[in-house]
Design an enzyme around this catalytic site. Structure first.
Site, PDB file in Angstrom:
ATOM      1  N   HIS A  80       0.908  -1.195  -0.114  1.00 45.41           N
ATOM      2  CA  HIS A  80       0.020  -0.032   0.103  1.00 45.41           C
ATOM      3  C   HIS A  80       0.827   1.156   0.137  1.00 45.41           C
ATOM      4  O   HIS A  80       0.350   2.134  -0.184  1.00 45.41           O
ATOM      5  CB  HIS A  80      -1.199  -0.053   1.203  1.00 45.41           C
ATOM      6  CG  HIS A  80      -0.675   0.418   2.523  1.00 45.41           C
ATOM      7  ND1 HIS A  80      -0.092  -0.735   3.310  1.00 45.41           N
ATOM      8  CD2 HIS A  80      -0.346   1.432   3.183  1.00 45.41           C
ATOM      9  CE1 HIS A  80      -0.206   0.087   4.577  1.00 45.41           C
ATOM     10  NE2 HIS A  80      -0.029   1.180   4.233  1.00 45.41           N
ATOM     11  N   ASN A 208      -9.294  -4.829   5.691  1.00 43.18           N
ATOM     12  CA  ASN A 208      -8.608  -3.907   6.082  1.00 43.18           C
ATOM     13  C   ASN A 208      -8.759  -3.418   7.557  1.00 43.18           C
ATOM     14  O   ASN A 208      -9.939  -3.299   7.931  1.00 43.18           O
ATOM     15  CB  ASN A 208      -8.705  -2.509   5.295  1.00 43.18           C
ATOM     16  CG  ASN A 208      -7.720  -1.409   5.446  1.00 43.18           C
ATOM     17  OD1 ASN A 208      -6.551  -1.627   6.127  1.00 43.18           O
ATOM     18  ND2 ASN A 208      -8.095  -0.004   5.047  1.00 43.18           N
ATOM     19  N   TRP A 209      -7.751  -2.903   8.319  1.00 39.62           N
ATOM     20  CA  TRP A 209      -7.869  -2.717   9.740  1.00 39.62           C
ATOM     21  C   TRP A 209      -8.516  -4.065  10.717  1.00 39.62           C
ATOM     22  O   TRP A 209      -8.799  -3.852  11.814  1.00 39.62           O
ATOM     23  CB  TRP A 209      -8.847  -1.633  10.192  1.00 39.62           C
ATOM     24  CG  TRP A 209      -8.233  -0.261   9.543  1.00 39.62           C
ATOM     25  CD1 TRP A 209      -9.050   0.243   8.536  1.00 39.62           C
ATOM     26  CD2 TRP A 209      -6.998   0.369   9.714  1.00 39.62           C
ATOM     27  NE1 TRP A 209      -8.474   1.501   8.173  1.00 39.62           N
ATOM     28  CE2 TRP A 209      -7.138   1.550   9.015  1.00 39.62           C
ATOM     29  CE3 TRP A 209      -6.016   0.222  10.729  1.00 39.62           C
ATOM     30  CZ2 TRP A 209      -6.202   2.677   8.999  1.00 39.62           C
ATOM     31  CZ3 TRP A 209      -5.298   1.635  10.795  1.00 39.62           C
ATOM     32  CH2 TRP A 209      -5.374   2.516   9.870  1.00 39.62           C
ATOM     33  N   ASP A 217       1.058  -7.732   1.953  1.00 35.38           N
ATOM     34  CA  ASP A 217       1.187  -5.970   1.773  1.00 35.38           C
ATOM     35  C   ASP A 217       2.655  -5.897   1.688  1.00 35.38           C
ATOM     36  O   ASP A 217       3.238  -5.015   2.687  1.00 35.38           O
ATOM     37  CB  ASP A 217       0.418  -5.610   2.881  1.00 35.38           C
ATOM     38  CG  ASP A 217       0.213  -4.146   2.337  1.00 35.38           C
ATOM     39  OD1 ASP A 217       0.789  -3.606   1.691  1.00 35.38           O
ATOM     40  OD2 ASP A 217      -0.777  -3.552   3.282  1.00 35.38           O
ATOM     41  N   GLY A 652       1.932   5.642   8.799  1.00 35.67           N
ATOM     42  CA  GLY A 652       3.432   6.063   8.717  1.00 35.67           C
ATOM     43  C   GLY A 652       4.367   4.998   9.279  1.00 35.67           C
ATOM     44  O   GLY A 652       5.322   5.215   8.549  1.00 35.67           O
ATOM     45  N   ASN A 653       4.055   4.323  10.080  1.00 32.06           N
ATOM     46  CA  ASN A 653       4.832   3.132  10.395  1.00 32.06           C
ATOM     47  C   ASN A 653       4.806   2.236   9.187  1.00 32.06           C
ATOM     48  O   ASN A 653       5.697   1.109   9.236  1.00 32.06           O
ATOM     49  CB  ASN A 653       4.368   2.321  11.685  1.00 32.06           C
ATOM     50  CG  ASN A 653       5.101   2.868  12.880  1.00 32.06           C
ATOM     51  OD1 ASN A 653       4.467   3.392  13.821  1.00 32.06           O
ATOM     52  ND2 ASN A 653       6.424   3.030  12.801  1.00 32.06           N
ATOM     53  N   SER A 654       3.696   2.172   8.497  1.00 31.26           N
ATOM     54  CA  SER A 654       3.474   1.203   7.362  1.00 31.26           C
ATOM     55  C   SER A 654       4.730   1.152   6.649  1.00 31.26           C
ATOM     56  O   SER A 654       5.396   2.151   6.165  1.00 31.26           O
ATOM     57  CB  SER A 654       2.398   1.924   6.488  1.00 31.26           C
ATOM     58  OG  SER A 654       1.221   1.763   7.056  1.00 31.26           O
ATOM     59  N   PHE A 670       2.196  -3.602   8.727  1.00 36.20           N
ATOM     60  CA  PHE A 670       1.309  -2.748   7.813  1.00 36.20           C
ATOM     61  C   PHE A 670       0.113  -2.478   8.419  1.00 36.20           C
ATOM     62  O   PHE A 670      -0.873  -1.774   7.567  1.00 36.20           O
ATOM     63  CB  PHE A 670       1.118  -3.718   6.526  1.00 36.20           C
ATOM     64  CG  PHE A 670       0.358  -4.984   6.937  1.00 36.20           C
ATOM     65  CD1 PHE A 670       0.734  -6.339   7.091  1.00 36.20           C
ATOM     66  CD2 PHE A 670      -0.953  -5.139   5.954  1.00 36.20           C
ATOM     67  CE1 PHE A 670      -0.171  -7.340   7.416  1.00 36.20           C
ATOM     68  CE2 PHE A 670      -1.982  -6.073   6.288  1.00 36.20           C
ATOM     69  CZ  PHE A 670      -1.525  -7.265   6.815  1.00 36.20           C
ATOM     70  N   ASP A 671      -0.430  -2.740   9.541  1.00 35.96           N
ATOM     71  CA  ASP A 671      -1.762  -2.509   9.969  1.00 35.96           C
ATOM     72  C   ASP A 671      -1.762  -2.590  11.306  1.00 35.96           C
ATOM     73  O   ASP A 671      -1.027  -3.058  12.102  1.00 35.96           O
ATOM     74  CB  ASP A 671      -2.934  -3.428   9.339  1.00 35.96           C
ATOM     75  CG  ASP A 671      -4.261  -2.535   9.029  1.00 35.96           C
ATOM     76  OD1 ASP A 671      -4.604  -1.263   9.272  1.00 35.96           O
ATOM     77  OD2 ASP A 671      -5.172  -3.310   8.385  1.00 35.96           O
TER      78      ASP A 671
END
Ligand code: ARG
Length: 719
Positions: A80, A208-209, A217, A652-654, A670-671
């Site tokens: 993503h 997602n989430w 991802d 942002g940590n993604s 990723f989440d």
């Protein structure tokens, strides 16, 4: 349990509080024993060395994190996070989003979205004194705002001695501390590999989430520099960047309870906001913003067929809108059924009691909360207008015209006095953003979005609307949708801003060219400028005033927490942080336990053959044949796909690498799980779980599904 981080406002239940905290590198010596106790095998002090190992391998993409995983500048991050670049290079006939992309050689790599950057943080310098010295208590808000702005610009100009570097001054604890960041900036970024969306975004916005999760991802970029090894604009002659450090990839992955950590660039958290701010955010801002987002999403869905050129142009926009519509929804739910607000109020009462118990403290902090809250209330008066003006900007024609006109005005001033975003240092990216519009814009869709958002704007009380804009549209008396739509249709027919060359040409023009233009969007930008500038100045004045209270309020909170021996970390602000914890499941609801790993078989069970549960046939066949290669995990009897961790992360940590106790790459964060999203405001150890792609799944797909063996060979893989 260790009494480590401060549970920001969960008073009374601060017994088990490991894992909370996004620590600045310089804070790590303070928590060194905790890191070692938790399982870290490296010297904790090594994590403070920005240009050493492993920090030197961690980079920012601006909005996402990434890491070097080879000595040839190969960069691993989330699917993503490279999504925009995949989208940018996709067309109806060559849909890379759908099919995935793999460069089998350096030559086949594709330029990332214009404006893409890789930032390597090299220096962090405290500059609080420099910023605060000129501030006086009798300054107006605007004077205070401008003083901070000027000092920052001065520091930045000095720091950016040549264009290899990008510097920024960032405030911590709401302005109590300031740091100057110096980042090497790589400007030639290329797309190397992304799996098909049916792997990289498997489960789409439904999953997602959420946990359980089965998403691959991940994606890869490569950093390029000039032949001299220095950052350079894109050129075919550029060569792969050779980073001083890159991560080793440990294909053994991790087990339940193992130590893991994430070094990355978390975007924003709000753990120290006042009760007044919390209540407003959850009862007004989030519900309203969620509604606007959902309306734009529906509009794009209703007006473009999946796979069509128009839809492809909006896939990136859609993903961003949907990601946060769901994020806000979860937070509203958690807020409504939880006790976030009452605990926040309780914290404020005990803080006040603590302040009032001591004369010196009362003198120092006594007026902070009250002063801050009265300014917050002032800000809330214009929030309806400010929010809808933000969403109106989803119209690329309107926002491009506004920005271009602003550029012409700023160009009249000496460089140092120009508004941030319009200085010489910003021009290359400005130009690239004007170029990027082309693959992210469709005139009819743009018009529909503007129409839909303007309708909300038109419902604001007259005192909150912009007279100039109303006059321009003829909506100053009353709003008539048909008339407005007819006006818009004419504007979209007449404007030439949809043309890239035209937009770029406007970058060089003078204010006089704008005022005499007959392009309707330029005319609108010119007509509404004075009012928009006034709104901006009012908000700067307010923000300057807030600076006389927020830092003081934060100082009080920190002193209060420290009086209980609790070290304090700053809210996330897109700067480099360290968070650590363990691989661990959780109980999302009474009666349910989530295990920490998912496996390949879960993909087959979820699969319906219909997007977003339409795994590539090849993957399904491999799973059915139990072709695990060398990537199965004994305890699971299969290949792990995703795992849960206790790390304290946020957007942002993604793309951050998940590191084991020796700082080896074992996955990608990723989440976060649904129940943890409110953690941005109200952290709960029991519910906070990060979601990671397991390195084993990543390598398994690369080897067996996509044949990305060239990349596997390029990385240093260890066991
Ligand atoms: N929730 C993830 C994050 O904010 C983004 C996931 C993107 N996937 C999606 N289906 N929209 O980091």
């Amino acid at each position: 349990m260790k009494k480590l981080a401060l549970l920001c406002f969960t008073l009374g239940s601060t017994a088990a509080i490991a894992d909370e905290g996004m620590w600045q590198p310089h804070q790590l010596p303070k928590i060194a024993t905790k890191l070692v106790d938790a399982g870290l095998k490296l010297n904790p002090n090594s994590l403070t060395e920005l240009t050493g190992f492993p920090m030197g391998a961690i980079v920012s993409l601006g909005g996402c994190t990434a890491s070097f995983v080879s000595d040839q500048g190969l960069v691993a991050t989330n699917h993503h996070c490279v999504y925009g670049s995949v989208q940018y290079n996709s067309t109806e006939d060559n849909n890379l989003l759908k099919n995935g992309f793999l460069a089998k050689s350096f030559k086949e790599e594709l330029p990332a979205t214009p404006g893409s950057r890789i930032y390597v943080t090299e220096e962090i310098t405290p500059v609080t004194d420099i910023i605060q010295a000129p501030l006086k208590s009798d300054m107006s808000g605007a004077e205070r705002y401008n003083s901070i702005d000027h000092s920052s610009k001065f520091l930045i100009a000095d720091c950016e001695s040549d264009n290899k570097y990008r510097c920024s001054v960032v405030n911590f604890h709401g302005g109590l501390e300031y740091y100057l960041f110096k980042q090497l900036t790589i400007r030639d970024v290329r797309l190397v590999h992304a799996p098909a969306s049916s792997i990289g975004k498997y489960g789409g916005d439904i999953d997602n989430w959420m946990w359980p999760r089965h998403t691959g991802d991940y994606g890869f970029y490569r950093a390029y520099v000039g032949k001299d090894g220095q950052p350079a604009d894109y050129s075919v002659d550029n060569v792969p960047y050779e980073p001083k450090h890159h991560l080793k990839v440990n294909k053994s992955s991790v087990d339940e309870n193992d130590y893991i950590m994430v070094l990355g660039y978390p975007g924003r958290t709000n753990r120290y906001r006042t009760a007044l701010e919390v209540e407003n955010q959850f009862t007004w801002t989030y519900p309203q913003a969620k509604a606007y987002r959902e309306e734009i999403i529906e509009l794009i869905h209703d007006n473009s067929a999946p796979g069509s050129d128009v839809r492809i142009k909006y896939e990136s926009t859609l993903a961003g809108l949907a990601n946060y519509a769901k994020n806000y929804g979860s937070m509203i739910e958690s807020y409504n059924k939880g006790t976030t607000l009452t605990r926040k109020q309780a914290l404020e009462s005990s803080l006040n009691a603590w302040i009032n118990a001591d004369k010196a403290r009362k003198h120092q902090y006594g007026d902070a909360l009250k002063g801050l809250n009265s300014l917050v209330k002032q800000d809330q008066q214009s929030q309806a207008r400010d929010l809808i003006l933000g969403y109106i900007n989803y119209s690329k024609m309107l926002s491009s015209a506004n920005r271009l006109y602003r550029l012409s005005l700023e160009n009249q001033k000496p460089n140092v006095e120009r508004k941030g975003g319009y200085q010489e240092r910003d021009i290359a990216r400005f130009e690239q953003s004007m170029k990027a519009v082309n693959r992210r814009f469709d005139a009819q869709m743009d018009q529909k979005i503007l129409l839909a958002m303007f309708k909300h704007y038109a419902q604001l009380p007259k005192t909150q609307r912009l007279e100039s804009m109303d006059k321009f549209f003829g909506t100053d008396k009353n709003y008539n949708e048909q008339q407005f739509q007819a006006k818009l249709t004419k504007m979209y027919q007449a404007t030439t801003l949809n043309n890239q060359e035209t937009r770029l040409a406007w970058m060089k023009k003078t204010p006089a060219d704008f005022t005499s233009s007959n392009d309707p969007f330029i005319q609108l930008a010119v007509a509404s400028y004075a009012e928009r500038k006034f709104i901006e100045e009012t908000s700067e004045e307010l923000s300057g005033n807030i600076q006389s209270y927020r830092p003081k309020y934060m100082a009080a909170l920190i002193a209060y927490f420290n009086s209980q021996n609790l070290p304090v970390y700053a809210d996330a602000n897109s700067t480099l942080r360290v968070t650590y914890g363990n691989v661990k499941g959780y109980s999302p609801q009474d009666g349910l336990v989530a295990t920490p790993f998912t496996t390949l078989e879960g993909i087959v069970r979820k699969d319906t053959g219909i997007d977003p549960f339409d795994s590539p046939k090849k993957q399904l066949a491999l799973i059915n044949e139990k072709q695990y290669g060398e990537y199965a995990k004994k305890e699971l009897g299969s290949v792990p796909v995703n795992f849960l961790g206790t790390l304290d992360i946020t957007g942002g940590n993604s793309g951050s690498p998940t590191l084991n106790d020796k700082a080896e790459f074992v996955g990608l964060v990723f989440d976060g799980v649904y129940e943890s999203i409110i953690g941005d405001w109200d952290y709960d150890t029991k519910l906070n779980r990060s979601i990671h792609v397991d390195i084993k799944y990543m390598l398994w797909v690369m080897e067996h599904v996509d044949g990305a063996t060239n990349l596997i060979e390029e990385m240093d893989i260890v066991e």
